[in-house]
Design a protein around this motif. Structure first.
Motif, short mmCIF file in Angstrom:
data_model
loop_
_atom_site.label_atom_id
_atom_site.label_comp_id
_atom_site.label_asym_id
_atom_site.label_seq_id
_atom_site.Cartn_x
_atom_site.Cartn_y
_atom_site.Cartn_z
N VAL A 178 47.24 30.04 39.44
CA VAL A 178 46.36 31.04 38.85
C VAL A 178 45.47 30.42 37.79
O VAL A 178 45.77 29.36 37.23
CB VAL A 178 47.16 32.21 38.23
N ILE A 179 44.37 31.08 37.51
CA ILE A 179 43.45 30.70 36.45
C ILE A 179 43.24 31.91 35.55
O ILE A 179 43.78 32.99 35.81
CB ILE A 179 42.10 30.20 37.02
N ASP A 180 42.43 31.74 34.52
CA ASP A 180 42.05 32.89 33.68
C ASP A 180 40.80 33.48 34.31
O ASP A 180 39.67 33.24 33.87
CB ASP A 180 41.80 32.44 32.25
N GLU A 181 41.00 34.26 35.36
CA GLU A 181 39.87 34.75 36.15
C GLU A 181 38.94 35.66 35.34
O GLU A 181 37.73 35.71 35.59
CB GLU A 181 40.36 35.48 37.41
N GLN A 182 39.48 36.35 34.36
CA GLN A 182 38.64 37.23 33.55
C GLN A 182 37.62 36.44 32.73
O GLN A 182 36.43 36.75 32.74
CB GLN A 182 39.51 38.08 32.62
N VAL A 183 38.09 35.40 32.04
CA VAL A 183 37.19 34.59 31.23
C VAL A 183 36.16 33.87 32.11
O VAL A 183 34.96 33.85 31.80
CB VAL A 183 37.98 33.56 30.40
N ILE A 184 36.62 33.30 33.23
CA ILE A 184 35.72 32.58 34.12
C ILE A 184 34.62 33.50 34.63
O ILE A 184 33.42 33.17 34.59
CB ILE A 184 36.50 31.96 35.30
N ARG A 185 35.00 34.68 35.11
CA ARG A 185 34.00 35.59 35.68
C ARG A 185 33.06 36.14 34.61
O ARG A 185 31.85 36.26 34.84
CB ARG A 185 34.70 36.74 36.40
N ASN A 295 39.55 27.76 42.87
CA ASN A 295 39.81 29.13 42.40
C ASN A 295 38.65 29.62 41.54
O ASN A 295 38.19 30.77 41.68
CB ASN A 295 41.08 29.18 41.54
N GLU A 296 38.19 28.76 40.62
CA GLU A 296 37.11 29.16 39.70
C GLU A 296 35.85 29.54 40.46
O GLU A 296 35.21 30.57 40.18
CB GLU A 296 36.83 28.01 38.72
N ALA A 297 35.47 28.71 41.43
CA ALA A 297 34.27 29.00 42.20
C ALA A 297 34.42 30.27 43.02
O ALA A 297 33.49 31.09 43.12
CB ALA A 297 33.95 27.81 43.12
N MET A 298 35.59 30.48 43.61
CA MET A 298 35.81 31.66 44.45
C MET A 298 35.84 32.94 43.62
O MET A 298 35.37 33.99 44.07
CB MET A 298 37.08 31.48 45.26
N VAL A 299 36.41 32.88 42.41
CA VAL A 299 36.38 34.02 41.51
C VAL A 299 34.93 34.41 41.19
O VAL A 299 34.63 35.59 40.96
CB VAL A 299 37.17 33.71 40.22
N ALA A 363 45.42 36.40 41.62
CA ALA A 363 45.11 36.97 40.31
C ALA A 363 46.33 36.86 39.40
O ALA A 363 47.48 37.07 39.83
CB ALA A 363 44.69 38.42 40.45
N SER A 364 46.12 36.54 38.14
CA SER A 364 47.22 36.22 37.23
C SER A 364 48.17 37.39 36.99
O SER A 364 49.39 37.19 36.91
CB SER A 364 46.66 35.72 35.89
#
Length: 385
Positions: A178-185, A295-299, A363-364
């Motif tokens: 998982v990544i921090d998808e909220q911050v990245i997006r 993951n970052e790019a796909m988010v 998703a985290s």
């Protein structure tokens, strides 16, 4: 009341911080009397000290740093003593170690099992990571088969555990990358909304400029697929490393020096603004345990081109749906995939939408909830035994 102890190597690991915070939230949401403690062995790995991110990482979970220095500076005896002391003081109902490569953690696992405490192993390894000797595999089999449950980054790490004799039912989480998808997006959207539309289309690579990343193959494939004047595409390399000078020289020799942008290295939270300038992510690595940049790019809703030796490929890439996979040694295959996007601009948005669907299970919050449920089941089993 349930107490969970997680052992982790370093505090300065931003995506782990997000995961631990979500685990703590899930534990507290189910029962306010339950507790989590993350024992961070050290602050950072010496090679990553410069990646310290200050206030950009939120440590919203209970933790204890055992050594206020680099992990590389903490010897085995120190780690073992500190981990055993923490275990005895905290008296957990469940222990989660984050690797079977550290003998201090392995000994703690055996100690926990002797005490009747169930153990979870978090694993990122896959069979493709490194050359493996038969005796080392036998040792790993002995170690992993003393654990009660497992959390895996994805399919490749789960498959590897099964080759070591782990039962399918013991692998409770198979999507822990998982990544921090909220911050990245949020940062991606902010960059999109505040910048002008790019003049040219771009492929983007994010990572170290190192031999195992297979970047000469990427440059050669790009030169064949996108050389001007037939194409106005550019290749953006975000990162730094020992191969930069050689890669700059190769780009010039291939006649694409004006189409390849060497942006330099940036901390993780600045990567989204570079993704916002780009169209398709490429990760051509010879060896990659996972590849969280995918993951970052796909988010961010981007298509991806990923070598088959990247651990994330089986889970995150569907050929012709959200991107393509290729044999890292097969230049022509990579060239074909680059040319596909050059010639089919109308497919980029749709394939990016498919990326959003495929990344959703990673998703985290839901992953952390699965982990918390595993801890609770193990603790209940222990108390009911």
């Amino acid at each position: 009341m349930m107490r969970v102890l997680i052992v982790h190597n370093q505090l300065w690991a931003h995506y782990k911080s997000k995961l631990f915070s979500e685990i703590d939230r899930a534990i507290q949401q189910a029962s306010a009397s339950d507790e989590l403690l993350v024992a961070q062995i050290a602050l950072y790995e010496a090679s990553r000290k410069g990646m310290q991110t200050g206030g950009t990482v939120r440590y919203e979970y209970p933790y204890r740093v055992l050594f206020d220095r680099a992990l590389d500076e903490v010897n085995f005896s120190e780690r073992r003593a500190a981990l055993f002391r923490t275990f005895d003081e905290y008296r957990p109902d469940v222990l989660n170690i984050t690797g079977y490569f550290d003998w201090a953690q392995v000994l703690l696992m055996f100690y926990a099992r002797w005490k009747g405490v169930p153990v979870v192993i978090s694993s990122e390894s896959s069979s493709a990571d490194h050359n493996r000797s038969s005796w080392k595999e036998l040792v790993k089999k002995m170690i992993v088969n003393r654990a009660n449950a497992f959390f895996c980054f994805g399919k490749t790490s789960a498959d590897y555990l099964e080759t070591l004799g782990v039962a399918k039912r013991a692998i409770k989480v198979r999507n822990a990358a998982v990544i921090d998808e909220q911050v990245i997006r949020e940062r991606f959207d902010e960059a999109k909304n505040t910048s002008q539309a790019p003049v040219t289309r771009k492929f983007v690579y994010v990572g170290r400029l190192a031999p195992e990343k297979n970047l000469p193959t990427l440059l050669r494939a790009f030169a064949h697929a996108a050389k001007r004047p037939a194409s106005d595409w550019e290749l953006l390399l975000v990162g730094d490393g020992p191969e930069r000078a050689a890669l700059e020289k190769l780009a010039a020799e291939l006649g694409i020096g004006d189409q390849v942008i060497f942006a330099g290295g940036f901390p993780w939270y600045e990567v989204p603004r570079w993704l916002a300038q780009s169209d398709v992510l490429v990760l051509p690595s010879q060896s990659e345990p996972w590849g969280l940049v995918v993951n970052e790019a796909m988010v961010c809703g981007m298509p991806v081109i990923v070598s088959k030796t990247c651990g994330c490929a089986p889970d995150l890439v569907r050929d012709g749906v959200n991107g393509f996979t290729f044999d890292y040694a097969h230049l022509a295959g990579l060239e074909t995939h680059l040319r596909f996007f050059i010639q089919n601009l109308d497919r980029i948005i749709g394939m990016g939408t498919e990326s959003l669907k495929l990344i959703a299970p990673f998703a985290s919050r839901p992953v952390a909830t699965q982990m918390a449920e595993t801890y609770r089941a193990l603790a209940a089993g222990r108390k009911g035994a």
